[in-house]
Design an enzyme around this catalytic site. Structure first.
Site, PDB file in Angstrom:
ATOM      1  N   SER A 174       0.841  -1.215   0.000  1.00 46.72           N
ATOM      2  CA  SER A 174       0.000   0.000   0.000  1.00 46.72           C
ATOM      3  C   SER A 174       0.863   1.247   0.000  1.00 46.72           C
ATOM      4  CB  SER A 174      -0.856  -0.038   1.274  1.00 46.72           C
ATOM      5  OG  SER A 174      -1.464   1.203   1.495  1.00 46.72           O
ATOM      6  N   TYR A 194      -2.243  -1.134  10.935  1.00 42.87           N
ATOM      7  CA  TYR A 194      -2.478  -1.695   9.599  1.00 42.87           C
ATOM      8  C   TYR A 194      -1.296  -1.377   8.675  1.00 42.87           C
ATOM      9  CZ  TYR A 194      -3.854  -1.881   4.748  1.00 42.87           C
ATOM     10  OH  TYR A 194      -3.837  -2.127   3.395  1.00 42.87           O
ATOM     11  N   LYS A 240       1.883  -3.784   6.705  1.00 45.30           N
ATOM     12  CA  LYS A 240       2.355  -3.787   5.301  1.00 45.30           C
ATOM     13  C   LYS A 240       3.866  -3.611   5.261  1.00 45.30           C
ATOM     14  CE  LYS A 240      -1.542  -4.590   3.436  1.00 45.30           C
ATOM     15  NZ  LYS A 240      -1.802  -5.934   2.916  1.00 45.30           N
TER      16      LYS A 240
HETATM   17  P1  NAD Z   1     -10.960  -6.989   1.117  1.00 47.17           P
HETATM   18  O1  NAD Z   1     -11.189  -6.960   2.567  1.00 47.17           O
HETATM   19  O2  NAD Z   1     -12.104  -6.739   0.211  1.00 47.17           O
HETATM   20  O3  NAD Z   1     -10.278  -8.381   0.681  1.00 47.17           O
HETATM   21  C1  NAD Z   1      -9.429  -9.103   1.535  1.00 47.17           C
HETATM   22  C2  NAD Z   1      -9.953 -10.522   1.584  1.00 47.17           C
HETATM   23  O4  NAD Z   1      -9.112 -11.301   2.436  1.00 47.17           O
HETATM   24  C3  NAD Z   1     -11.368 -10.620   2.160  1.00 47.17           C
HETATM   25  O5  NAD Z   1     -12.193 -11.333   1.260  1.00 47.17           O
HETATM   26  C4  NAD Z   1     -11.184 -11.369   3.478  1.00 47.17           C
HETATM   27  O6  NAD Z   1     -12.300 -12.177   3.766  1.00 47.17           O
HETATM   28  C5  NAD Z   1      -9.924 -12.152   3.209  1.00 47.17           C
HETATM   29  N1  NAD Z   1      -9.168 -12.514   4.407  1.00 47.17           N
HETATM   30  C6  NAD Z   1      -8.756 -11.697   5.414  1.00 47.17           C
HETATM   31  N2  NAD Z   1      -8.094 -12.400   6.351  1.00 47.17           N
HETATM   32  C7  NAD Z   1      -8.063 -13.693   5.923  1.00 47.17           C
HETATM   33  C8  NAD Z   1      -7.532 -14.898   6.445  1.00 47.17           C
HETATM   34  N3  NAD Z   1      -6.921 -14.937   7.629  1.00 47.17           N
HETATM   35  N4  NAD Z   1      -7.692 -16.040   5.736  1.00 47.17           N
HETATM   36  C9  NAD Z   1      -8.324 -16.033   4.551  1.00 47.17           C
HETATM   37  N5  NAD Z   1      -8.861 -14.921   4.007  1.00 47.17           N
HETATM   38  C10 NAD Z   1      -8.728 -13.765   4.682  1.00 47.17           C
HETATM   39  O7  NAD Z   1      -9.768  -5.951   0.812  1.00 47.17           O
HETATM   40  P2  NAD Z   1      -9.234  -5.400  -0.573  1.00 47.17           P
HETATM   41  O8  NAD Z   1      -9.581  -3.962  -0.651  1.00 47.17           O
HETATM   42  O9  NAD Z   1      -9.608  -6.315  -1.673  1.00 47.17           O
HETATM   43  O10 NAD Z   1      -7.679  -5.476  -0.281  1.00 47.17           O
HETATM   44  C11 NAD Z   1      -6.906  -6.591  -0.708  1.00 47.17           C
HETATM   45  C12 NAD Z   1      -5.488  -6.402  -0.250  1.00 47.17           C
HETATM   46  O11 NAD Z   1      -4.991  -5.166  -0.756  1.00 47.17           O
HETATM   47  C13 NAD Z   1      -5.320  -6.310   1.273  1.00 47.17           C
HETATM   48  O12 NAD Z   1      -4.098  -6.940   1.612  1.00 47.17           O
HETATM   49  C14 NAD Z   1      -5.237  -4.823   1.526  1.00 47.17           C
HETATM   50  O13 NAD Z   1      -4.520  -4.531   2.692  1.00 47.17           O
HETATM   51  C15 NAD Z   1      -4.490  -4.351   0.297  1.00 47.17           C
HETATM   52  N6  NAD Z   1      -4.730  -2.942  -0.043  1.00 47.17           N
HETATM   53  C16 NAD Z   1      -6.000  -2.481  -0.197  1.00 47.17           C
HETATM   54  C17 NAD Z   1      -6.227  -1.137  -0.499  1.00 47.17           C
HETATM   55  C18 NAD Z   1      -7.621  -0.589  -0.623  1.00 47.17           C
HETATM   56  O14 NAD Z   1      -7.791   0.624  -0.493  1.00 47.17           O
HETATM   57  N7  NAD Z   1      -8.640  -1.405  -0.877  1.00 47.17           N
HETATM   58  C19 NAD Z   1      -5.127  -0.269  -0.677  1.00 47.17           C
HETATM   59  C20 NAD Z   1      -3.834  -0.789  -0.526  1.00 47.17           C
HETATM   60  C21 NAD Z   1      -3.644  -2.134  -0.211  1.00 47.17           C
HETATM   61  C1  WQD Z   2      -9.500   9.635   0.671  1.00 47.63           C
HETATM   62  C2  WQD Z   2      -9.681  11.117   0.932  1.00 47.63           C
HETATM   63  C3  WQD Z   2     -10.174  11.675   3.221  1.00 47.63           C
HETATM   64  C4  WQD Z   2     -14.080   9.810   3.459  1.00 47.63           C
HETATM   65  C5  WQD Z   2      -7.003   4.662   2.960  1.00 47.63           C
HETATM   66  C6  WQD Z   2      -5.980   3.960   3.811  1.00 47.63           C
HETATM   67  C7  WQD Z   2      -4.811   3.524   2.969  1.00 47.63           C
HETATM   68  C8  WQD Z   2      -5.257   2.715   1.756  1.00 47.63           C
HETATM   69  C9  WQD Z   2      -6.371   3.384   1.021  1.00 47.63           C
HETATM   70  C10 WQD Z   2      -5.056   0.375   2.256  1.00 47.63           C
HETATM   71  C11 WQD Z   2      -9.008  11.586   2.221  1.00 47.63           C
HETATM   72  C12 WQD Z   2     -11.324  12.039   2.318  1.00 47.63           C
HETATM   73  C13 WQD Z   2     -12.856  10.259   3.009  1.00 47.63           C
HETATM   74  C14 WQD Z   2     -15.104  10.758   3.757  1.00 47.63           C
HETATM   75  C15 WQD Z   2     -13.610  12.514   3.074  1.00 47.63           C
HETATM   76  N1  WQD Z   2      -5.754   1.424   2.132  1.00 47.63           N
HETATM   77  N2  WQD Z   2     -12.622  11.585   2.813  1.00 47.63           N
HETATM   78  N3  WQD Z   2     -14.819  12.075   3.536  1.00 47.63           N
HETATM   79  O1  WQD Z   2      -7.283   7.779   3.616  1.00 47.63           O
HETATM   80  O2  WQD Z   2      -6.263   7.974   1.283  1.00 47.63           O
HETATM   81  O3  WQD Z   2      -6.391   5.791   2.365  1.00 47.63           O
HETATM   82  O4  WQD Z   2      -7.415   3.767   1.931  1.00 47.63           O
HETATM   83  O5  WQD Z   2      -3.886   0.201   2.226  1.00 47.63           O
HETATM   84  O6  WQD Z   2      -3.977   2.773   3.785  1.00 47.63           O
HETATM   85  O7  WQD Z   2      -5.536   4.856   4.813  1.00 47.63           O
HETATM   86  O8  WQD Z   2      -8.481   6.854   1.566  1.00 47.63           O
HETATM   87  O9  WQD Z   2     -10.801   6.822   0.795  1.00 47.63           O
HETATM   88  O10 WQD Z   2     -10.356   6.957   3.281  1.00 47.63           O
HETATM   89  O11 WQD Z   2      -9.851   8.921   1.862  1.00 47.63           O
HETATM   90  O12 WQD Z   2     -13.406  13.729   2.904  1.00 47.63           O
HETATM   91  O13 WQD Z   2     -16.183  10.428   4.189  1.00 47.63           O
HETATM   92  O14 WQD Z   2     -11.081  11.381   1.097  1.00 47.63           O
HETATM   93  O15 WQD Z   2      -9.992  12.636   4.217  1.00 47.63           O
HETATM   94  O16 WQD Z   2      -8.486  12.846   1.986  1.00 47.63           O
HETATM   95  P1  WQD Z   2      -7.071   7.211   2.276  1.00 47.63           P
HETATM   96  P2  WQD Z   2      -9.953   7.316   1.906  1.00 47.63           P
END
Ligand code: NAD
Ligand code: WQD
Length: 341
Positions: free
Chosen positions: A126, A151, A155
């Site tokens: 991330s 969290y 990562k």
């Molecule tokens: P998500 O929660 O939709 O998907 C994660 C999946 O992993 C879920 O289906 C959950 O049930 C499963 N899971 C969690 N723990 C588990 C375990 N112990 N055993 C088996 N399954 C398990 O999340 P996502 O948005 O699809 O994110 C996927 C990956 O990408 C995650 O590692 C997340 O940290 C990373 N990521 C997400 C974002 C984002 O904003 N969505 C941004 C950066 C990184």
């Molecule tokens: C985006 C912008 C908020 C909601 C998070 C995690 C990051 C990554 C992605 C996994 C920000 C603003 C939001 C609302 C708002 N996940 N906002 N009103 O914070 O960039 O990142 O998700 O790895 O680790 O921290 O994403 O979508 O929460 O926010 O004004 O109701 O929208 O302040 O500027 P963020 P977000």
């Protein structure tokens, strides 16, 4: 054609990646414990691809169950490891839950990768590892700052665990860590998307739920940032573009095109958008007037971040294809389909 294990494959990004892995001609197996996803996703993927995914409900924290799974699937060529908890705020309240789930699952997967001589892993990292960078856009060389949340720390630690593992493995296994910026939107079919459990923390699900009338108003967290319109800036990238980058990463590893055994890539569009720009673009592409209000900043938010994507563009031969307007429209179409409105 290779056989790919997709952990967390019923989740938001995993399900979109399963579709693209299928489209690229690979076989795949999904493992997920459904802790943050629904079994309905399996039929969503089936509707898109025409083939029912092979799915195992397994908690990857459980060493024995994980071992049993790998023992009965010894022909896996590569793993894409999505499975993790991802709620930043919850991780501050319950850090041990996050360290336990995200790190134990990774360790169990890596142990089996070694045992079964699996050649590669792609890891979901991330942009949160960069915190608030001093220089923008952020490159893969930018310093990793102390994580703001447990969290984010999982990562950072996960990337270190993978690097140590790869080093100890004498070239037998290679890894790619993909640092996602802000994934948004849904598959164009609207059969899969982000699962809206509880009140969304992320901006785009909050916008679509407000447009759907589920939330009364969107709060914009702060308009006194040092940005062109005062609201915070992020790099919002369509989830299908992210999914396609996983195909590129897998093919790079399978074809031995990687330049080192551990590689990192930023996955973003290379463009920053402010919160207000996202709101205005959503209104323009959907024709819906959003009820929003400026409130105080959200604690822990960075002011602005967007990606330098040169490395991924060149090395993975991958580029984003979807505009922010198109991305937001897919998020809205999915919301309407899910809510039957
Ligand atoms: P998500 O929660 O939709 O998907 C994660 C999946 O992993 C879920 O289906 C959950 O049930 C499963 N899971 C969690 N723990 C588990 C375990 N112990 N055993 C088996 N399954 C398990 O999340 P996502 O948005 O699809 O994110 C996927 C990956 O990408 C995650 O590692 C997340 O940290 C990373 N990521 C997400 C974002 C984002 O904003 N969505 C941004 C950066 C990184
Ligand atoms: C985006 C912008 C908020 C909601 C998070 C995690 C990051 C990554 C992605 C996994 C920000 C603003 C939001 C609302 C708002 N996940 N906002 N009103 O914070 O960039 O990142 O998700 O790895 O680790 O921290 O994403 O979508 O929460 O926010 O004004 O109701 O929208 O302040 O500027 P963020 P977000």
């Amino acid at each position: 054609m290779a056989k790919i294990l997709i952990t967390g494959g019923t989740g938001y990004i995993g399900s979109h990646t399963a579709v693209e892995i299928f489209n690229a001609g690979h076989q795949y197996i999904i493992v997920d414990n459904l802790s943050n996803s629904s079994i309905d996703v399996i039929s969503g993927i089936e509707k898109i691809t025409g083939v029912k995914p092979i799915f195992f409900n397994i908690d990857l924290k459980d060493k024995t169950l994980t071992e049993q799974f790998f023992n009965s699937h010894s022909d896996i060529d590569s793993v894409i490891h999505f499975a993790a908890y991802k709620a930043v705020g919850e991780s501050v309240q319950e850090p041990l839950k996050y360290y336990e789930n995200n790190l134990l699952s990774l360790i169990n997967v890596l142990e089996n990768i070694k045992l079964h001589k699996i050649k590669s892993i792609v890891f979901s990292s991330s942009c949160t590892v960069y915190g608030q960078p001093n220089k923008l856009p952020v490159t893969e060389q930018s310093p990793i700052l102390k994580a703001d949340s447990p969290y984010g720390n999982t990562k950072q630690i996960s990337e270190e665990i993978i690097q140590d593992f790869i080093k100890s493995n004498n070239g037998n296994c290679k890894a790619v860590s993909l640092r996602y910026f802000n994934p948004v939107g849904a598959h164009e079919s609207a059969e899969i998307g982000e699962l809206p459990l509880g009140t969304p923390n992320n901006l785009v699900p909050f916008i679509t739920q407000t447009a759907a009338g589920i939330r009364a108003e969107l709060k914009i967290f702060g308009n006194d940032y040092n940005t062109p319109d005062g609201t915070a800036v992020r790099d919002y990238i369509h989830v299908v573009d992210i999914a396609k980058a996983h195909v590129a990463a897998i093919n790079r590893l399978l074809n031995h095109h990687n330049k080192s055994d551990f590689e990192v890539f930023n996955l973003g569009t290379g463009k920053g958008n402010s919160v207000l720009e996202i709101v205005k673009t959503f209104e323009a592409v959907t024709g819906i007037k959003l009820n929003y209000r400026i409130t105080e900043r959200r604690p822990g938010d960075v002011e602005q971040i967007w990606a330098n994507t040169d490395k991924a563009n060149i090395e993975l031969n991958w580029k984003t294809q979807t505009s922010i307007g198109e991305s937001l429209l897919t998020a809205w179409i999915r919301e309407k389909k899910y809510r039957r409105i």
